[in-house]
Design an enzyme around this catalytic site. Structure first.
Site, PDB file in Angstrom:
ATOM      1  N   ASP A 116      48.065  36.187  75.752  1.00 22.53           N
ATOM      2  CA  ASP A 116      49.424  36.469  76.217  1.00 22.53           C
ATOM      3  C   ASP A 116      49.318  36.927  77.670  1.00 22.53           C
ATOM      4  O   ASP A 116      49.529  38.105  77.992  1.00 22.53           O
ATOM      5  CB  ASP A 116      50.061  37.537  75.336  1.00 22.53           C
ATOM      6  CG  ASP A 116      50.314  37.007  73.939  1.00 22.53           C
ATOM      7  OD1 ASP A 116      50.983  35.970  73.806  1.00 22.53           O
ATOM      8  OD2 ASP A 116      49.820  37.608  72.973  1.00 22.53           O
ATOM      9  N   LEU A 124      46.846  40.701  61.073  1.00 27.96           N
ATOM     10  CA  LEU A 124      45.656  40.759  61.924  1.00 27.96           C
ATOM     11  C   LEU A 124      44.717  39.581  61.658  1.00 27.96           C
ATOM     12  O   LEU A 124      44.474  39.217  60.513  1.00 27.96           O
ATOM     13  CB  LEU A 124      44.901  42.075  61.685  1.00 27.96           C
ATOM     14  CG  LEU A 124      45.703  43.354  61.936  1.00 27.96           C
ATOM     15  CD1 LEU A 124      44.843  44.585  61.684  1.00 27.96           C
ATOM     16  CD2 LEU A 124      46.285  43.394  63.345  1.00 27.96           C
ATOM     17  N   HIS A 125      44.216  39.011  62.745  1.00 22.59           N
ATOM     18  CA  HIS A 125      43.236  37.929  62.627  1.00 22.59           C
ATOM     19  C   HIS A 125      42.038  38.268  63.514  1.00 22.59           C
ATOM     20  O   HIS A 125      41.990  39.345  64.128  1.00 22.59           O
ATOM     21  CB  HIS A 125      43.875  36.578  62.989  1.00 22.59           C
ATOM     22  CG  HIS A 125      44.597  36.572  64.301  1.00 22.59           C
ATOM     23  ND1 HIS A 125      43.966  36.839  65.502  1.00 22.59           N
ATOM     24  CD2 HIS A 125      45.901  36.379  64.613  1.00 22.59           C
ATOM     25  CE1 HIS A 125      44.843  36.769  66.488  1.00 22.59           C
ATOM     26  NE2 HIS A 125      46.038  36.513  65.973  1.00 22.59           N
ATOM     27  N   HIS A 137      42.698  39.827  66.934  1.00 21.24           N
ATOM     28  CA  HIS A 137      42.960  41.278  66.951  1.00 21.24           C
ATOM     29  C   HIS A 137      41.657  42.040  66.716  1.00 21.24           C
ATOM     30  O   HIS A 137      41.397  43.052  67.347  1.00 21.24           O
ATOM     31  CB  HIS A 137      43.938  41.673  65.832  1.00 21.24           C
ATOM     32  CG  HIS A 137      45.285  41.060  65.952  1.00 21.24           C
ATOM     33  ND1 HIS A 137      45.740  40.088  65.095  1.00 21.24           N
ATOM     34  CD2 HIS A 137      46.304  41.294  66.816  1.00 21.24           C
ATOM     35  CE1 HIS A 137      46.966  39.746  65.417  1.00 21.24           C
ATOM     36  NE2 HIS A 137      47.342  40.459  66.460  1.00 21.24           N
ATOM     37  N   GLN A 149      61.782  42.560  71.042  1.00 24.13           N
ATOM     38  CA  GLN A 149      61.171  41.472  71.818  1.00 24.13           C
ATOM     39  C   GLN A 149      61.420  40.103  71.189  1.00 24.13           C
ATOM     40  O   GLN A 149      60.932  39.092  71.688  1.00 24.13           O
ATOM     41  CB  GLN A 149      59.688  41.717  72.043  1.00 24.13           C
ATOM     42  CG  GLN A 149      58.790  41.629  70.833  1.00 24.13           C
ATOM     43  CD  GLN A 149      57.383  42.112  71.131  1.00 24.13           C
ATOM     44  OE1 GLN A 149      57.122  43.295  71.244  1.00 24.13           O
ATOM     45  NE2 GLN A 149      56.461  41.174  71.264  1.00 24.13           N
ATOM     46  N   GLN A 158      52.324  38.614  79.410  1.00 23.65           N
ATOM     47  CA  GLN A 158      52.490  39.956  78.839  1.00 23.65           C
ATOM     48  C   GLN A 158      51.484  40.926  79.462  1.00 23.65           C
ATOM     49  O   GLN A 158      51.834  42.025  79.889  1.00 23.65           O
ATOM     50  CB  GLN A 158      52.280  39.862  77.322  1.00 23.65           C
ATOM     51  CG  GLN A 158      52.055  41.190  76.635  1.00 23.65           C
ATOM     52  CD  GLN A 158      52.093  41.083  75.118  1.00 23.65           C
ATOM     53  OE1 GLN A 158      53.149  40.879  74.530  1.00 23.65           O
ATOM     54  NE2 GLN A 158      50.955  41.230  74.469  1.00 23.65           N
ATOM     55  N   LEU A 213      43.425  31.621  68.566  1.00 22.86           N
ATOM     56  CA  LEU A 213      43.956  32.271  67.366  1.00 22.86           C
ATOM     57  C   LEU A 213      45.317  32.902  67.642  1.00 22.86           C
ATOM     58  O   LEU A 213      45.539  33.470  68.703  1.00 22.86           O
ATOM     59  CB  LEU A 213      42.980  33.328  66.861  1.00 22.86           C
ATOM     60  CG  LEU A 213      41.617  32.820  66.386  1.00 22.86           C
ATOM     61  CD1 LEU A 213      40.844  33.932  65.689  1.00 22.86           C
ATOM     62  CD2 LEU A 213      41.741  31.627  65.449  1.00 22.86           C
ATOM     63  N   SER A 214      46.213  32.756  66.669  1.00 22.74           N
ATOM     64  CA  SER A 214      47.561  33.319  66.772  1.00 22.74           C
ATOM     65  C   SER A 214      48.092  33.520  65.364  1.00 22.74           C
ATOM     66  O   SER A 214      47.773  32.733  64.466  1.00 22.74           O
ATOM     67  CB  SER A 214      48.468  32.331  67.517  1.00 22.74           C
ATOM     68  OG  SER A 214      49.819  32.567  67.194  1.00 22.74           O
ATOM     69  N   GLY A 222      45.071  41.026  74.756  1.00 20.43           N
ATOM     70  CA  GLY A 222      44.416  39.721  74.856  1.00 20.43           C
ATOM     71  C   GLY A 222      44.931  38.930  76.054  1.00 20.43           C
ATOM     72  O   GLY A 222      46.113  38.997  76.402  1.00 20.43           O
TER      73      GLY A 222
END
Ligand code: PAF
Length: 274
Positions: free
Chosen positions: A147, A30-31, A34, A58, A150, A181-182, A144
């Site tokens: 993505d 988590l960042h 999230h 996935q 998605q 952020l990722s 988010g």
């Protein structure tokens, strides 16, 4: 906070909840990105469920499933501090049977851009999101905009399967330099961190052009590609409508500009909704 990986325990814990349930599905590590989803869900609902599950279906053959960053202890602390009521952390065997019914992602929208280089990725993603949405009994689920494809596909699944949950799109969170952020940003080494900023810079350039009245997507793409020369390889720069149909001219209020590029080890994505 109740922490469980067990379906029966999750169902029991849910029975004690009264009022609305917000749900944030994650793959952990988590960042701040999230956390912003978790905080928004916390604010907008009486109860909050978060899941951490690195979903094998996935990931394609040869992708980073085994190397995917896992930070369980830190994730648990973050969830506790953020006021999560139930943290669901199932094992793969809990989530999947050997020979099970699969969700098929839509043939057009799921096989362009992210889906073109990762055929099958969205089938696996939708399959697990369907399971997690059912398990959470959420009123609202938070995803988010980073993505983007998605998010659009999940919204379509919820619509096509008449699922009783509201999908809430959440803004992209960036670091102080503008990098989206990722969890995969941890792979960036030294000067790659600077070069990675060219994704956000290319989107800024696009914004400037659109604000100056430029509508032609080819002109915008060309300019973006110039900025993206700093990356190691550009996979795509695409300008599509909110349903992922290619556009010839930017439509304000109905356009997403997306970029995917490699910088060092990680493949990075970023986008802009205009
Ligand atoms: O965006 C993610 O982290 C994952 O794709 C999701 C939605 C948790 C499904 O595994």
């Amino acid at each position: 906070m109740i922490i469980t990986g067990n379906i029966e325990a999750l169902q029991e814990a849910k029975k004690t909840l009264r009022g609305t349930i917000g749900f944030v599905p994650t793959m952990g590590a988590l960042h701040q990105g999230h956390l912003s989803l978790i905080q928004q869900a916390r604010k907008e609902n009486d109860h909050l469920i978060v899941s951490i599950f690195v979903n094998p279906t996935q990931f394609l053959e040869g992708e980073d499933l085994n190397a995917y960053p896992r930070k369980e202890a830190a994730d648990i602390k973050i969830c506790k501090l953020a006021g999560v009521d139930i943290l669901f952390m199932p094992a793969v065997e809990t989530m999947y049977e050997k020979d099970e019914l699969c969700i098929g992602a839509p043939a057009l929208r799921a096989y362009v851009l992210e889906g073109e280089k990762r055929p099958g990725h969205f089938d696996g993603m939708l399959q697990v999101v369907m399971k997690l949405l059912n398990l959470s009994s959420a009123n609202r689920a938070y995803f988010g905009k980073k993505d983007a494809q998605q998010l659009v596909l999940i919204s379509q699944m919820v619509k096509n399967y008449f699922m009783d949950v509201q999908i809430i799109p959440c803004d992209i969170i960036r670091d102080e330099n503008g990098l989206a952020l990722s969890s995969r940003n941890v792979y960036l080494q030294g000067e790659e961190k600077q070069r990675a900023l060219s994704l956000a810079r290319s989107l800024k350039r696009a914004t400037k052009l659109v604000m100056a009245g430029e509508e032609n997507v080819e002109v915008i793409r060309k300019e973006m590609l110039r900025v993206l020369e700093e990356t190691d390889e550009v996979e795509y720069v695409a300008i599509v409508d909110r349903e992922f149909n290619a556009l010839e001219r930017v439509e304000i209020g109905n356009t997403i500009i997306l970029v995917a590029a490699w910088v060092g080890k990680p493949r990075l994505i970023d986008n802009l909704w205009i």
